[in-house]
Scaffold this active site. Sequence first.
Site, short mmCIF file in Angstrom:
data_model
loop_
_atom_site.label_atom_id
_atom_site.label_comp_id
_atom_site.label_asym_id
_atom_site.label_seq_id
_atom_site.Cartn_x
_atom_site.Cartn_y
_atom_site.Cartn_z
N ARG A 201 -2.61 -14.01 -2.38
CA ARG A 201 -2.96 -14.22 -0.71
C ARG A 201 -3.50 -15.74 -0.32
O ARG A 201 -3.22 -16.15 0.68
CB ARG A 201 -3.89 -13.25 -0.10
CG ARG A 201 -3.29 -11.87 -0.37
CD ARG A 201 -3.43 -10.81 0.99
NE ARG A 201 -2.82 -9.54 0.61
CZ ARG A 201 -1.47 -9.26 0.67
NH1 ARG A 201 -0.67 -9.91 1.10
NH2 ARG A 201 -1.40 -7.83 0.19
N ARG B 242 -12.84 -14.66 -1.59
CA ARG B 242 -11.77 -15.35 -0.61
C ARG B 242 -12.82 -16.10 0.43
O ARG B 242 -12.03 -17.00 0.98
CB ARG B 242 -10.97 -14.21 0.14
CG ARG B 242 -10.07 -13.88 -0.81
CD ARG B 242 -8.92 -12.82 -0.10
NE ARG B 242 -7.68 -12.61 -1.01
CZ ARG B 242 -7.05 -11.64 -1.05
NH1 ARG B 242 -7.30 -10.61 -0.09
NH2 ARG B 242 -6.12 -11.12 -1.90
N ASP C 105 -6.76 -8.05 4.70
CA ASP C 105 -6.04 -8.95 3.84
C ASP C 105 -5.47 -10.25 4.52
O ASP C 105 -4.87 -11.06 3.93
CB ASP C 105 -4.97 -8.21 2.98
CG ASP C 105 -5.51 -7.12 2.43
OD1 ASP C 105 -6.50 -7.17 1.85
OD2 ASP C 105 -4.74 -5.96 1.87
N SER D 139 0.74 -1.33 0.10
CA SER D 139 -0.09 0.01 0.01
C SER D 139 0.92 1.35 -0.06
O SER D 139 0.63 2.13 -0.77
CB SER D 139 -0.84 0.07 1.17
OG SER D 139 -1.67 -1.21 1.12
N ARG E 139 1.41 4.14 -2.85
CA ARG E 139 1.33 5.79 -2.47
C ARG E 139 2.63 6.59 -3.00
O ARG E 139 2.49 7.59 -3.25
CB ARG E 139 0.70 5.84 -1.49
CG ARG E 139 -0.81 5.41 -1.08
CD ARG E 139 -0.95 4.85 0.41
NE ARG E 139 -2.62 4.70 0.40
CZ ARG E 139 -3.11 3.52 0.00
NH1 ARG E 139 -2.40 2.73 -0.41
NH2 ARG E 139 -4.39 3.34 0.33
N SER F 47 -13.23 1.30 3.29
CA SER F 47 -12.32 1.13 2.31
C SER F 47 -11.13 2.15 2.10
O SER F 47 -11.79 3.22 1.67
CB SER F 47 -12.99 1.05 0.96
OG SER F 47 -12.16 0.91 -0.08
#
Length: 425
Positions: free
Chosen positions: A385, A343, A312, A21, A25, A165
Amino acid sequence: MINRQNSKGLRGEITVPGDKSISHRAVMFGSLSDGLTEVTNFLQGADCLSTIDCFRRMGIEIENRPDKILIHGRGLHGLKAPSSALDVGNSGTTARLISGILAAQPFQTTLTGDASIQKRPMRRIMEPLSMMGADITSLNGNDCAPLCIRGNALNGIHYHSKIASAQVKSAVLLAGLYAGGETQVTEPVISRNHSEIMLRYFGADIRTEGTTVRIQPEPELTGRHIQVPGDISSAAYFIAAGLCVPGSELLIKNVGINPTRDGILKAALAMGGDITVLNEKHDGEPTADLLVRSSRLHGITIEGAIIPTLIDELPVINIMAAAAEGTTIIKDAAELKVKESNRIDVMVKNLTAMGGCITGTDDGMIIEGGKPLHGAVIDSCLDHRIAMSFSVAALLAEGETTIKGRDCVNISYPSFYEDLKALEH
Ligand code: S3P
């Protein structure tokens, strides 16, 4: 093929790659800043390389050197129209955050990605960005990519998001950099706040009060040095393996422990995990070393405000739950259905194939722990994942496990299998 760890357990030291993440960014905000941004410990995973590619195609010079990346930012208004569609690959973070930027550019862009991206919901960003005046169309009319984004003059809004989110929040905040007035986002519970921390560091006027973030438009952003911490989402596989493989002791170094991301630590401790947090540093994004020793885990209920802080990590928490005594209940996690794969379904199918006892629910799953696991053929559904979670499960199972599509770990952790192997004794 991965076999059970029969011997002395997993031992040693490991440094996981940079946070995904934060790496995304750094490229985005560095591109929108004036001057040079230097990023060390950047994650060289396929998702972050997609972000680099998108910004290069909008005229930003980005040097990817072995020890750092250098971004020659051109300021808030320095992007150029790409000559063809921007391809985000598998990266939902790239797709959603970049949409907030593209919505305000003086050009039109088509945004596309792989088969998984073309199934992931984009209405969640199309709705608030349209409220700000953006012109975004889903080319297949299904609220998914490919998207056609025609840049427009935007107005500031106060957006009350129904979901927690960070991708939605960040898309709106990035559009807010270009809006005619202040932009606010309120979330039901706080999601990861890397955008807020990093935008402030680059010079934006951005403030957080409770679950509301406000940003002022047209800041002067200036290139900075970003040291990316190790990714706690990648560390999670070693936390789980260290706790569940008998006889293990692992030191995981330089892990980001931002409180909006550290739910895996809280959940593992609540399950009875032996984790010691060492060498904490609180300079910008907080980091620490984690000493993990094998433990007898027990089931817990995971629900509510902690969910976004470990969203996650839920696949690998399922594996810990399968190894634990008793029942683990996961609620309020319907978002799992719209990640790189569904998932909930994929965990149920694969964990059941290994002999685990798991039931999917509308917003999570229930796992009866303590059932002996056996090797199986696991379909990763090309979800990184899932592949990594079942590599941990394989260490706990009798017999051989094969993971179909195993190379998808390249999305977030290209050296995952080598790093795991190096800890086996
Ligand atoms: C991310 C936010 C989370 C997370 C994703 C990365 C980010 O998604 O699942 O892997 O970098 O902002 P949501 O914000 O959609 O929950």
